[in-house]
Motif scaffolding. Sequence first.
Motif, PDB file in Angstrom:
ATOM      1  N   CYS A  27      11.848  41.124 -11.896  1.00 51.86           N
ATOM      2  CA  CYS A  27      12.983  41.132 -10.962  1.00 51.86           C
ATOM      3  C   CYS A  27      13.148  39.716 -10.382  1.00 51.86           C
ATOM      4  O   CYS A  27      12.256  39.239  -9.664  1.00 51.86           O
ATOM      5  N   ASP A  28      14.286  39.066 -10.743  1.00 55.34           N
ATOM      6  CA  ASP A  28      14.551  37.690 -10.286  1.00 55.34           C
ATOM      7  C   ASP A  28      15.566  37.687  -9.140  1.00 55.34           C
ATOM      8  O   ASP A  28      16.433  38.563  -9.039  1.00 55.34           O
ATOM      9  N   SER A  44      17.071  42.396 -12.873  1.00 52.44           N
ATOM     10  CA  SER A  44      16.385  42.095 -14.127  1.00 52.44           C
ATOM     11  C   SER A  44      17.409  41.902 -15.223  1.00 52.44           C
ATOM     12  O   SER A  44      18.610  42.056 -15.000  1.00 52.44           O
ATOM     13  N   LEU A  45      16.923  41.614 -16.415  1.00 46.50           N
ATOM     14  CA  LEU A  45      17.838  41.423 -17.527  1.00 46.50           C
ATOM     15  C   LEU A  45      18.577  42.709 -17.866  1.00 46.50           C
ATOM     16  O   LEU A  45      19.702  42.684 -18.355  1.00 46.50           O
ATOM     17  N   PHE A  98      14.994  49.306 -14.795  1.00 44.84           N
ATOM     18  CA  PHE A  98      14.552  48.895 -16.130  1.00 44.84           C
ATOM     19  C   PHE A  98      13.292  49.666 -16.490  1.00 44.84           C
ATOM     20  O   PHE A  98      12.574  50.180 -15.613  1.00 44.84           O
ATOM     21  N   THR A  99      13.009  49.739 -17.808  1.00 38.50           N
ATOM     22  CA  THR A  99      11.839  50.484 -18.308  1.00 38.50           C
ATOM     23  C   THR A  99      10.924  49.590 -19.120  1.00 38.50           C
ATOM     24  O   THR A  99       9.807  50.012 -19.459  1.00 38.50           O
ATOM     25  N   ASN A 100      11.404  48.384 -19.407  1.00 39.26           N
ATOM     26  CA  ASN A 100      10.599  47.470 -20.210  1.00 39.26           C
ATOM     27  C   ASN A 100       9.553  46.833 -19.325  1.00 39.26           C
ATOM     28  O   ASN A 100       9.847  46.198 -18.313  1.00 39.26           O
ATOM     29  N   CYS A 134      14.664  47.184  -9.126  1.00 39.66           N
ATOM     30  CA  CYS A 134      14.547  45.898  -8.398  1.00 39.66           C
ATOM     31  C   CYS A 134      14.993  46.076  -6.956  1.00 39.66           C
ATOM     32  O   CYS A 134      15.944  46.813  -6.649  1.00 39.66           O
ATOM     33  N   SER A 135      14.344  45.385  -6.080  1.00 42.05           N
ATOM     34  CA  SER A 135      14.693  45.433  -4.657  1.00 42.05           C
ATOM     35  C   SER A 135      16.055  44.782  -4.433  1.00 42.05           C
ATOM     36  O   SER A 135      16.535  43.997  -5.256  1.00 42.05           O
TER      37      SER A 135
END
Length: 730
Positions: A69-70, A56-57, A62-64, A50-51
């Motif tokens: 990305c929130d 992310s969660l 992350f790999t899912n 994520c920037s």
Amino acid sequence: MGGTGHSVFFLLYVLCVLWTLFEAESQKTSDCARWCPLNSRCVNATACRCSPGFTSLSGDIFTNRLENCDDINECGPRLAVSCGKFADCQNTEGSYHCECSPGYQLASGAKTFRNESENTCQDVDECSFRPPVCHNSTVCVNTVGSYRCRCRRGWELKPGFQNKQMNTTCQEMSFPAWTEPPGIKSQSLSNFFKKVQVLRRDFKPALAQDTIQNLITSVDELLEVPSDLDALALPERHKMATHLLSELERVLRTLAKAMPGASFTYRSPLNTELSLMIQEQGDGYTTIGQSHARMLLDWAVATAARDSDPTVMGILSSWKMQELLANASLELDPETKAKLKDLHQGPVRGAQYKLLSAVNLVFLSNTNTEHLDSPVTFAFSHPMETPGPRQGLVCAFWKSDDRGGGHWNTTGCWTRGTSNDSTTCQCSHLSSFAVLMAHYDIEDPKLALITKVGLALSLVCLLLCILTFLLVRPIQGSRTTVHLHLCICLFVGSAIFLAGIENEGGQVGLRCRLVAGLLHYCFLAAFCWMSLEGLELYFLVVRVFPGQGLSKCWLYLIGYGVPLLIVAISAAVRHERYGRSLYCWLDPKDGFLWSFLGPVIFIVLFNAVIFVTTVWKLTQKFSEINPDMKKLKKARVLTITAVAQLFLLGSTWVFGLFLFNPHSWVLSYTFTVLTCLQGFFLFILHCLLNKKVREEYRKWADWVTGNRYSEFTTSSSNQTQAHRPSESGM
């Protein structure tokens, strides 16, 4: 031709390089995940990152393939940054910044900053920073982060508006309406209210100071002596005083708000003094004062509940107000009474007082002053006075009652200290104050019991004397007439004294004045008949010729006419002096008590001369009649006769005339016993010691019991009496 060949060769070379680069990039991209979501970038063929400012969660990496990305809310509940005081955190897409709160701005003029160390937010003065939306009848007042509008000096709120609001609207201040108190007829009062109406008609806020000075001058002229206010009954005078004080407080509070400046002091030609303090803001304790009074109080106490600037504090000190508030009752608080009871070993019935200081009217912007959060301290100036026994300097305030009148009270005020010319007071409320020199009336239970029992016994004895003088025929004559009317006057006076001397309510009303007038007349009449007793004794002993006594016409004229004349003149000159707050008797002020003491002293001195003369003459007569009489017997007879004449001629009242110090218990008890038992002694002297009366009593007793009276006994008794004239009770 050669040039064309070179160009073709160069173009082929460039195409070859580009193809090589394209192949290399294709080979590299094939190793990165093509599914990375928005606001992220590829890490490798199977992971994304994520920037900054997003998550992310699973975290930053992350790999899912279903995750996104929130945006991270840096200004959320778990505040990751601090912007400092007077600033707010503002979240943005992938970031944040700090802004000053409304009403504040950065010193640099910038709009945003990143952290607390860059915070230079400071309050913006909206009243100078930008034109506020305030009505032209108001002024702008800067507040923390905002502004309010309040009335200008000399202006007051329009009905329906509140002060210090955005929409506050005001109107030019007017002189408050002030009307006469109902039910009081006075030309001086009517003239005063005509002047008040002129002041109200011509009032301009810019001339508030001149209006206040003219109002004080008008009050001085109203209270100037002499005036027809002195002719008012005390309840009417006190009702007028209560009205005047309350309305003056209201009017001065209003006019003070129209005055420019922060303070003002004015002293009238008649020494009435006004001190004002007008301030927009204050903190802690403040002092206001002038030559007559000073006041120390917490500023928070002075401020009105609705914070209606400006805040006003004022003291009006008037010496002329003393006359209007004089002769009112003084009510002591229970705590003071308990201390005095322990100190003097007796209950306090009340107190008489003398006003020492000027009457000081105290007022604030705060009108809810019955129970202050913190006490107010005063220092009142007054002439030097040294309290005597059962006396003390009292801090008192004027308390109004349900009937519109008022009285002095000490509840909630304490005397903290005195010096030669000043007394320090502390009060938990505000009103009109003064320093009083109080003389405490401490009741002596033993003396009160002696008075009541003695008077009750005297009433019974006097009634028996009256019946005896009316029914026993053998003793009828001019002397018996004098005895009879002396007993009647003493009986009526003693009965009125026993039933009505105490003024329970504390207010001097018609009942109390009537009791005082009747007592004045009855006791003066009794003393006049005592003087006639002395005159009759003089004719009997000194001028032994028959027929020299006064006729009944002259006896009645002197016995009842002289006291009636004295009381009539006294009532016509000073009728308001009949009655006191504690007792229904003559008020000693202005020398009014001499309307009783003067005749009494004259009669006592006259009878004293008669007493000395008769005793001297009797001594000579005893020697002439029986020269062989033993000295002891002669002394005994003369002593009995002298003592009898003391009570007959009212000489026992001499103890009262010498009772200058009420704490002399010997004189107090002696005077009380002798005067209260005067009727008892008269009964013994004129009835029990008189042979003729005793014979009549025996006849009445025998008639009641059914026995016949022995004529022989009567004859023998009469003969014995003829030979024993000294037992006749002369």
